[in-house]
Design a protein around this motif. Structure first.
Motif, mmCIF file in Angstrom:
data_model
loop_
_atom_site.group_PDB
_atom_site.id
_atom_site.type_symbol
_atom_site.label_atom_id
_atom_site.label_comp_id
_atom_site.label_asym_id
_atom_site.label_seq_id
_atom_site.Cartn_x
_atom_site.Cartn_y
_atom_site.Cartn_z
ATOM 1 N N VAL A 45 21.671 -6.251 77.108
ATOM 2 C CA VAL A 45 21.820 -4.851 76.716
ATOM 3 C C VAL A 45 21.058 -4.633 75.408
ATOM 4 O O VAL A 45 21.176 -5.418 74.478
ATOM 5 N N SER A 46 20.233 -3.601 75.396
ATOM 6 C CA SER A 46 19.518 -3.282 74.166
ATOM 7 C C SER A 46 19.790 -1.820 73.812
ATOM 8 O O SER A 46 20.461 -1.109 74.558
ATOM 9 N N MET A 47 19.283 -1.412 72.656
ATOM 10 C CA MET A 47 19.372 0.002 72.291
ATOM 11 C C MET A 47 17.955 0.494 72.020
ATOM 12 O O MET A 47 17.220 -0.122 71.248
ATOM 13 N N CYS A 48 17.568 1.600 72.691
ATOM 14 C CA CYS A 48 16.231 2.129 72.449
ATOM 15 C C CYS A 48 16.264 3.518 71.821
ATOM 16 O O CYS A 48 15.229 4.121 71.572
ATOM 17 N N GLY A 49 17.458 4.037 71.550
ATOM 18 C CA GLY A 49 17.559 5.333 70.869
ATOM 19 C C GLY A 49 17.260 5.174 69.388
ATOM 20 O O GLY A 49 17.257 4.054 68.853
ATOM 21 N N GLU A 50 17.045 6.296 68.729
ATOM 22 C CA GLU A 50 16.648 6.272 67.317
ATOM 23 C C GLU A 50 17.725 5.699 66.397
ATOM 24 O O GLU A 50 17.427 5.251 65.298
ATOM 25 N N MET A 51 18.970 5.704 66.855
ATOM 26 C CA MET A 51 20.049 5.144 66.034
ATOM 27 C C MET A 51 19.750 3.691 65.638
ATOM 28 O O MET A 51 20.078 3.248 64.549
ATOM 29 N N GLY A 52 19.119 2.959 66.548
ATOM 30 C CA GLY A 52 18.814 1.547 66.302
ATOM 31 C C GLY A 52 17.902 1.349 65.098
ATOM 32 O O GLY A 52 17.891 0.275 64.490
ATOM 33 N N GLY A 53 17.129 2.360 64.750
ATOM 34 C CA GLY A 53 16.196 2.228 63.620
ATOM 35 C C GLY A 53 16.784 2.712 62.303
ATOM 36 O O GLY A 53 16.142 2.599 61.257
ATOM 37 N N LEU A 54 17.984 3.266 62.351
ATOM 38 C CA LEU A 54 18.615 3.745 61.111
ATOM 39 C C LEU A 54 19.382 2.577 60.511
ATOM 40 O O LEU A 54 20.409 2.146 61.044
ATOM 41 N N THR A 55 18.906 2.075 59.389
ATOM 42 C CA THR A 55 19.431 0.785 58.919
ATOM 43 C C THR A 55 20.900 0.834 58.509
ATOM 44 O O THR A 55 21.538 -0.208 58.471
ATOM 45 N N ILE A 56 21.438 2.029 58.236
ATOM 46 C CA ILE A 56 22.869 1.987 57.875
ATOM 47 C C ILE A 56 23.718 1.589 59.089
ATOM 48 O O ILE A 56 24.855 1.174 58.931
ATOM 49 N N TYR A 57 23.162 1.702 60.283
ATOM 50 C CA TYR A 57 23.953 1.339 61.466
ATOM 51 C C TYR A 57 23.670 -0.078 61.981
ATOM 52 O O TYR A 57 24.304 -0.534 62.929
ATOM 53 N N THR A 58 22.689 -0.761 61.392
ATOM 54 C CA THR A 58 22.302 -2.072 61.937
ATOM 55 C C THR A 58 23.478 -3.057 61.958
ATOM 56 O O THR A 58 23.727 -3.729 62.961
ATOM 57 N N ILE A 59 24.197 -3.139 60.830
ATOM 58 C CA ILE A 59 25.301 -4.113 60.755
ATOM 59 C C ILE A 59 26.366 -3.762 61.801
ATOM 60 O O ILE A 59 26.870 -4.625 62.522
ATOM 61 N N LEU A 60 26.664 -2.468 61.857
ATOM 62 C CA LEU A 60 27.679 -2.017 62.812
ATOM 63 C C LEU A 60 27.282 -2.405 64.247
ATOM 64 O O LEU A 60 28.086 -2.958 65.003
ATOM 65 N N LEU A 61 26.022 -2.142 64.600
ATOM 66 C CA LEU A 61 25.570 -2.432 65.967
ATOM 67 C C LEU A 61 25.626 -3.926 66.256
ATOM 68 O O LEU A 61 26.030 -4.356 67.344
ATOM 69 N N LEU A 62 25.218 -4.704 65.260
ATOM 70 C CA LEU A 62 25.275 -6.153 65.428
ATOM 71 C C LEU A 62 26.725 -6.600 65.620
ATOM 72 O O LEU A 62 27.035 -7.404 66.506
ATOM 73 N N GLY A 63 27.594 -6.026 64.803
ATOM 74 C CA GLY A 63 29.018 -6.369 64.886
ATOM 75 C C GLY A 63 29.635 -5.951 66.214
ATOM 76 O O GLY A 63 30.582 -6.571 66.693
ATOM 77 N N LEU A 64 29.086 -4.900 66.823
ATOM 78 C CA LEU A 64 29.594 -4.469 68.138
ATOM 79 C C LEU A 64 29.071 -5.371 69.256
ATOM 80 O O LEU A 64 29.464 -5.233 70.408
ATOM 81 N N GLY A 65 28.143 -6.261 68.921
ATOM 82 C CA GLY A 65 27.657 -7.229 69.911
ATOM 83 C C GLY A 65 26.227 -7.005 70.371
ATOM 84 O O GLY A 65 25.728 -7.731 71.233
ATOM 85 N N LEU A 66 25.540 -6.010 69.792
ATOM 86 C CA LEU A 66 24.166 -5.749 70.224
ATOM 87 C C LEU A 66 23.239 -6.861 69.721
ATOM 88 O O LEU A 66 23.296 -7.228 68.548
ATOM 89 N N ARG A 67 22.405 -7.391 70.617
ATOM 90 C CA ARG A 67 21.488 -8.459 70.206
ATOM 91 C C ARG A 67 20.020 -8.106 70.459
ATOM 92 O O ARG A 67 19.132 -8.930 70.270
ATOM 93 N N GLU A 68 19.786 -6.923 70.994
ATOM 94 C CA GLU A 68 18.396 -6.498 71.242
ATOM 95 C C GLU A 68 18.239 -5.074 70.733
ATOM 96 O O GLU A 68 19.030 -4.196 71.085
ATOM 97 N N PHE A 69 17.192 -4.860 69.929
ATOM 98 C CA PHE A 69 16.902 -3.517 69.415
ATOM 99 C C PHE A 69 15.486 -3.157 69.841
ATOM 100 O O PHE A 69 14.564 -3.945 69.627
ATOM 101 N N SER A 70 15.304 -1.969 70.423
ATOM 102 C CA SER A 70 13.947 -1.514 70.731
ATOM 103 C C SER A 70 13.674 -0.301 69.841
ATOM 104 O O SER A 70 14.377 0.712 69.908
ATOM 105 N N LEU A 71 12.643 -0.442 69.000
ATOM 106 C CA LEU A 71 12.483 0.495 67.885
ATOM 107 C C LEU A 71 11.086 1.098 67.809
ATOM 108 O O LEU A 71 10.109 0.470 68.221
ATOM 109 N N THR A 72 11.008 2.284 67.217
ATOM 110 C CA THR A 72 9.703 2.814 66.824
ATOM 111 C C THR A 72 9.090 1.744 65.922
ATOM 112 O O THR A 72 9.760 1.287 64.993
ATOM 113 N N PRO A 73 7.845 1.292 66.196
ATOM 114 C CA PRO A 73 7.327 0.114 65.485
ATOM 115 C C PRO A 73 7.520 0.135 63.970
ATOM 116 O O PRO A 73 7.879 -0.873 63.369
ATOM 117 N N GLY A 74 7.339 1.297 63.343
ATOM 118 C CA GLY A 74 7.456 1.384 61.885
ATOM 119 C C GLY A 74 8.826 0.959 61.363
ATOM 120 O O GLY A 74 8.970 0.608 60.187
#
Ligand code: PEP
Ligand code: MG
Length: 581
Positions: free
Chosen positions: A505-534
């Protein structure tokens, strides 16, 4: 002595980080302008001459556009040559219409719109798509006739950096800003997840949206400073603000350079948990931006841009060539291609017979594909063929029920059987995953996981549908809350369902690129992030500074909270921001 113009400040939605200063270039749409029809007979030849000058202006502009894009070896350059040829084809009819006694603008509107409408009605979808090109030509001509720069970005090169100020930009207008001297963009419309916003982010141009009435306040040529990270727009900045603008710009550049240097480092937490970072792309060219930042592949290829950038839907062979070139650029990395997601915020090649009252809830995405099976099957043929050549995964957008997944797979099986019968090389069973972007899919993720090979969470739409907040409407942008407890529960349920079924399971929405949510997403079990390259480098930097234990604890704490405000406050207190974010 000139009286100094007062400095004006506005706040909008921060869409694309960085600081940019330049002269305002007001970019206006003219398709809704109603031109006066009547023309006194004595002005006829003068009006024809005006039209000819406008055609020449438009031609020059198309040539400049073609030249600059051709330098990037971009396939979209070709479209502008075709537009120039169409301009010439229209000239005799436009002139004779003026000679019938109407103004040049009116002639353009009636002749061009009638031609576009005629072509749009043609049954052949490939031909009917050309109507968009004709509308584009009409707009360009009208801009030229009204004495505006026919193409804002082309004008930018001579006069130093410009800040584009517009009511809105279409995604294809935004993509033309690539490689231009555009310091920043401000739009009155749009949220941070609109398709246009996604493109501007991938171009790495600072951008603020949702600044209402700005086009009525700013005059062309005024100096403007945009802080895309903070959402600030300053018109005619004073000396102190100019100094701050330059200093901020340099700071962002230094940060970006340092982050880029870390691209070779593994994306893993302090305690060794590996995370896969992938990129979201719109064009084959975008692959390089991801690779340069250490992306391991593409987690979302938005194929709607095959249409939007080229003014028509490419046929099977052309699509195959594009997918193949993307795959080759990835040099063994995975390529996740999303099937057409037309409709709502993404312009559709075949317009509905009647406008829909709620396009976001209407015939969009996979529903559109089921209604227009010819282009869908054509895309699937190209996808199954390229899947025989590497790690290609097919992703279905907007799945709302298991029936839709089964129906799409059944069509895919028919397409595979046809290819088999014709002896065409293809992969009949590539991994087929689904986007989780309708709350119904998130809630029934355990059921869908039985028949999907992977999930990718599309938070741009998932938040829109979960919270009933239009992702395109800046007036409700403050309600578009990734930190809403409801969304957290949907994410948790989806990730747990995927884990239980042992599918990625990955996340490809823009939320994945907002760094304030990175820890939360990782803690929820997310291990794949698909991001705008920048955004890849800052997410990597953040991951490398935390442990899985603290991520899990923080996620658990967030899940116990009852409001988006509390959750956001907690995250802001715990997460040190990395630049814009
Ligand atoms: C999403 O909805 O989160 C998504 C990634 O798809 P798009 O933005 O293209 O709708
Ligand atoms: Mg979506």
């Amino acid at each position: 002595m000139d009286s100094p113009t007062a400095m004006l400040e506005f706040n909008g939605i921060p869409v694309s980080g960085g600081s940019g200063v330049g002269r305002a270039l007001i970019y206006e749409e003219t398709h809704d302008v109603r031109a006066a029809a009547a023309l006194p007979p004595r002005d006829v030849e003068e009006e024809v001459a005006t039209l000819e000058r406008a055609v020449q202006l438009a031609r020059n502009d198309l040539a400049a556009l073609h030249e600059s894009l051709a330098a990037n070896k971009d396939a979209i350059a070709q479209i502008f040559t075709a537009h120039a040829a169409m301009l010439d084809d229209f000239l005799p009819l436009l002139s004779s219409t003026i000679r019938d006694g109407v103004s040049a603008e009116h002639a353009v509107q009636t002749v061009i719109h009638a031609a576009a409408a005629r072509i749009a009605r043609v049954k052949d979808p490939l031909l009917s798509q050309r109507s968009k090109d004709i509308v584009d030509i009409g707009r360009r001509l009208n801009r030229a006739l009204r004495g505006m720069m026919p193409e804002a970005p082309a004008a930018a090169r001579e006069d130093g950096p410009v800040v584009i100020v517009a009511r809105d930009l279409s995604p294809s207008e935004a993509v033309q800003l690539r490689g231009r001297n555009v310091a920043a963009i401000v739009l009155e419309q749009g949220g941070h997840t609109s398709h246009t916003a996604v493109i501007i982010k991938s171009l790495e141009i600072p951008c603020v949206t949702g600044v209402r009435e700005l086009t009525n306040v700013v005059t062309p040529g005024q100096m403007i400073w945009i802080d895309g990270s903070e959402g600030r727009v300053v018109v005619e900045p004073d000396a102190a603000s100019m100094e701050r603008a330059v200093e901020l710009g340099q700071r962002y550049e230094r940060l970006e350079a340092r982050l880029l240097e870390e691209s070779g480092l593994p994306a893993e937490t302090i305690d060794g948990h590996r995370v896969i970072l992938l990129s979201n792309i719109e064009y084959p060219l975008d692959v390089e931006a991801g690779i340069a930042r250490g992306a391991e592949g593409v987690g979302l290829y938005r194929t709607e841009f095959l249409y939007e950038s080229e003014g028509g839907l490419p046929d099977e062979e052309e699509q195959l060539a594009t997918y193949r070139s993307t795959l080759e650029r990835l040099k063994g990395g995975r390529l996740t291609i999303r099937t057409f997601d037309f409709g709502a915020d993404k312009e559709s090649p075949i317009a509905p017979d009647e406008p829909e009252p709620n396009p976001a809830l209407g015939v969009r995405s996979l529903r559109w594909c089921f209604e227009h099976q010819e282009p869908f099957r054509m895309q699937l043929r190209a996808l199954l063929r390229v899947a025989a050549e590497g790690d290609v995964r097919i992703m279905l957008p907007m799945i709302g029920s298991i029936e839709e997944l089964r129906r799409a797979k059944a069509i895919m099986a028919e397409v595979a059987a046809e290819l088999e019968a014709k002896g065409v090389r293809h992969e009949p069973h590539p991994p087929v995953g689904i986007m989780i972007e309708i709350p119904a899919a998130a809630v029934t993720a355990d059921l869908l996981a039985r028949e999907a090979d992977f999930f990718s969470i599309g938070t741009n739409d998932l938040i829109q549908y979960d919270l009933a907040v239009d992702r395109m409407n800046p007036r409700v942008e403050p309600l578009f809350r990734p930190s809403h407890p409801s969304l957290l529960r949907l994410l948790q349920g989806t990730i747990q369902a995927a884990e239980a079924a042992r599918i990625p399971v990955s996340m490809c929405g823009e939320m994945g690129g907002l760094t304030i949510y990175t820890i939360l997403l990782l803690g929820l079990g997310l291990r794949e992030f698909s991001l705008t390259p920048g955004y890849i480098p800052r997410v990597r930097r953040l991951l490398r500074g935390l442990t899985m234990l603290e991520a899990r604890r923080l996620a658990a704490e967030c899940l116990r909270m009852s409001s988006a405000d509390e959750i956001e406050a907690l995250l802001r207190a715990r997460v040190t921001p990395i630049g814009a974010g």
